[in-house]
Design an enzyme around this catalytic site. Structure first.
Site, PDB file in Angstrom:
ATOM      1  N   ARG A   1     -17.244 -24.716 -46.422  1.00  0.00           N
ATOM      2  CA  ARG A   1     -16.337 -25.802 -45.784  1.00  0.00           C
ATOM      3  C   ARG A   1     -16.910 -26.871 -45.007  1.00  0.00           C
ATOM      4  O   ARG A   1     -16.656 -27.879 -45.155  1.00  0.00           O
ATOM      5  CB  ARG A   1     -15.039 -25.077 -44.849  1.00  0.00           C
TER       6      ARG A   1
ATOM      7  N   HIS B   1     -16.758 -30.923 -45.945  1.00  0.00           N
ATOM      8  CA  HIS B   1     -16.347 -31.891 -45.059  1.00  0.00           C
ATOM      9  C   HIS B   1     -17.317 -33.021 -44.534  1.00  0.00           C
ATOM     10  O   HIS B   1     -17.222 -34.177 -44.084  1.00  0.00           O
ATOM     11  CB  HIS B   1     -15.871 -30.947 -43.728  1.00  0.00           C
TER      12      HIS B   1
ATOM     13  N   GLY C   1     -19.899 -39.707 -46.960  1.00  0.00           N
ATOM     14  CA  GLY C   1     -21.250 -39.221 -47.736  1.00  0.00           C
ATOM     15  C   GLY C   1     -22.169 -38.014 -47.037  1.00  0.00           C
ATOM     16  O   GLY C   1     -21.770 -37.639 -46.089  1.00  0.00           O
TER      17      GLY C   1
ATOM     18  N   SER D   1     -23.534 -35.932 -40.890  1.00  0.00           N
ATOM     19  CA  SER D   1     -22.933 -36.492 -39.623  1.00  0.00           C
ATOM     20  C   SER D   1     -21.904 -35.402 -38.986  1.00  0.00           C
ATOM     21  O   SER D   1     -21.797 -35.473 -37.850  1.00  0.00           O
ATOM     22  CB  SER D   1     -22.059 -37.824 -40.102  1.00  0.00           C
TER      23      SER D   1
ATOM     24  N   ASN E   1     -10.992 -30.986 -38.241  1.00  0.00           N
ATOM     25  CA  ASN E   1     -12.358 -30.096 -37.710  1.00  0.00           C
ATOM     26  C   ASN E   1     -12.244 -29.477 -36.550  1.00  0.00           C
ATOM     27  O   ASN E   1     -12.952 -28.219 -36.377  1.00  0.00           O
ATOM     28  CB  ASN E   1     -13.554 -31.089 -37.839  1.00  0.00           C
TER      29      ASN E   1
ATOM     30  N   PRO F   1      -8.966 -34.481 -47.223  1.00  0.00           N
ATOM     31  CA  PRO F   1      -7.542 -34.215 -47.563  1.00  0.00           C
ATOM     32  C   PRO F   1      -6.930 -33.280 -46.534  1.00  0.00           C
ATOM     33  O   PRO F   1      -7.484 -32.392 -45.831  1.00  0.00           O
ATOM     34  CB  PRO F   1      -7.824 -33.595 -48.704  1.00  0.00           C
TER      35      PRO F   1
ATOM     36  N   HIS G   1     -11.193 -21.759 -51.915  1.00  0.00           N
ATOM     37  CA  HIS G   1     -10.236 -21.249 -51.250  1.00  0.00           C
ATOM     38  C   HIS G   1     -10.156 -19.719 -51.596  1.00  0.00           C
ATOM     39  O   HIS G   1      -9.204 -18.868 -51.247  1.00  0.00           O
ATOM     40  CB  HIS G   1      -8.804 -21.791 -51.031  1.00  0.00           C
TER      41      HIS G   1
END
Length: 337
Positions: free
Chosen positions: A72, A76, A82, A86, A104, A173, A203
């Site tokens: 995940r 993310h 991109g 980060s 997050n 999303p 998931h």
């Protein structure tokens, strides 16, 4: 044989047996204009893959949820401006980063695993391997160790110099969004409908906090009633796990209650049976185009594994920094040099 050598031998047997036992290994076909290369570190850091595998396996021994968490985190990271690491950056005086963005905060986990792996990599290959490449490799190892497919990871990304909570809030999303909105977000990243359906299959492992699906249980779209598409037996079980109180918001429920820690195609079987957990997941069977793909993946685990691996390569190429002054190889993943 000392303990360290013994455990290394056991680890090697486990990893290579699991990889070779897969029905296939997805080969990465490098586009002509792609700056990334699966062999990027072969000479400069030849032990990189083994260091990452050992780090992920060590984390697995203490936390069975970590596989889904690392996968995940990689998603993310790449989905927000991109794949440039980060998401790993702490806030600074000059920017508010992604760690505390709404999708997050108190949700994404596993930062310490990536930092620990980075520290080991630095011992072997100082200032050579980027944090974002380590995260991409760790996500692959997490899937393999959960029983999923192996794919060749294109490498050579640089770490970004900034992060943006605003971008994370806007671009990721949400489980509350309509399918059309989620599809548009995938398309904006150069992905397509098939990528969205197959990457949703992540998931098959992991957990969700009750607040992300509670309205399906008690007040679906303001109706005062549960989501009519949710199977009644699952509804009863989830109501027991997530009662209609604020105190239950952060409680966890498995995204796939049938095979919780196994990376397989059960997620799609759950959707076909109207037992998907998240509203956004179950919505995939409500659209004819996505429903047909869900059905295909529910009956063909090899098709799902192959397509998932291919889409993971696609997402790992979004917005990469490979040269110039826009990136660096961070010495520590949570801060720029």
């Amino acid at each position: 044989m000392d303990h360290k050598t013994f455990y290394l031998a056991v680890f090697m047997c486990m990893v290579f047996h699991s990889v070779n036992a897969l029905p296939f290994r997805t080969h990465y076909e490098k586009p002509d204009d792609d700056p990334l290369n699966c062999n990027f570190y072969d000479k400069s850091c030849p032990n990189l893959s083994m260091i990452v595998r050992w780090g992920v396996l060590s984390a697995f021994k203490n936390d069975t949820r970590i596989g889904a968490s690392l996968l995940r985190m990689h998603f993310h990271d790449c989905f927000v401006d991109g794949c440039e690491g980060s998401i790993l950056l702490d806030d600074t005086k000059s920017f508010k980063g992604e760690k505390n963005a709404v999708p997050n905060r108190n949700s994404v986990r596993g930062y310490d695993v990536i930092e620990n792996i980075k520290a080991e990599v630095e011992k072997s290959c100082p200032s050579i391997v980027s944090c974002v490449d380590i995260l991409a490799l760790a996500a692959r190892e997490a899937v393999v160790l959960s029983g999923g497919p192996f794919w060749e990871v294109p490498l050579g990304r640089l770490d970004g110099l900034t992060a943006s909570a605003k971008s994370a809030n806007e671009q990721l999303p949400s489980p509350f969004e309509p399918l059309q909105n989620i599809t548009s977000k995938f398309v904006s990243k150069g992905l397509d409908l098939k990528d969205m359906v197959v990457l949703s299959g992540a998931h098959t492992i992991g957990f969700a906090q009750c607040f992300t699906f509670k309205r399906r249980l008690f007040n679906f779209k303001g109706s005062g009633k549960p989501d009519p598409t949710l199977d009644s037996s699952v509804l009863s079980s989830l109501r027991n796990s997530c009662p209609n109180t604020d105190k239950s918001n952060t409680k966890l429920a498995p995204l796939d209650s049938q095979t919780i820690n196994s990376f397989d195609n059960m997620y799609y079987k759950n959707l076909v049976n109207n037992t998907g957990l998240l509203e956004s997941d179950q919505a995939l069977v409500g659209d004819p185009k996505t429903a047909s793909m869900v059905k295909d993946y529910s009956v063909d685990p090899n098709l799902f594994a192959r397509d998932f691996a291919a889409s993971m390569v696609k997402i790992s190429r979004i917005g990469v920094i490979s040269s110039g002054g826009g990136g660096q190889v961070r010495k520590k993943c949570n801060s720029v040099n």
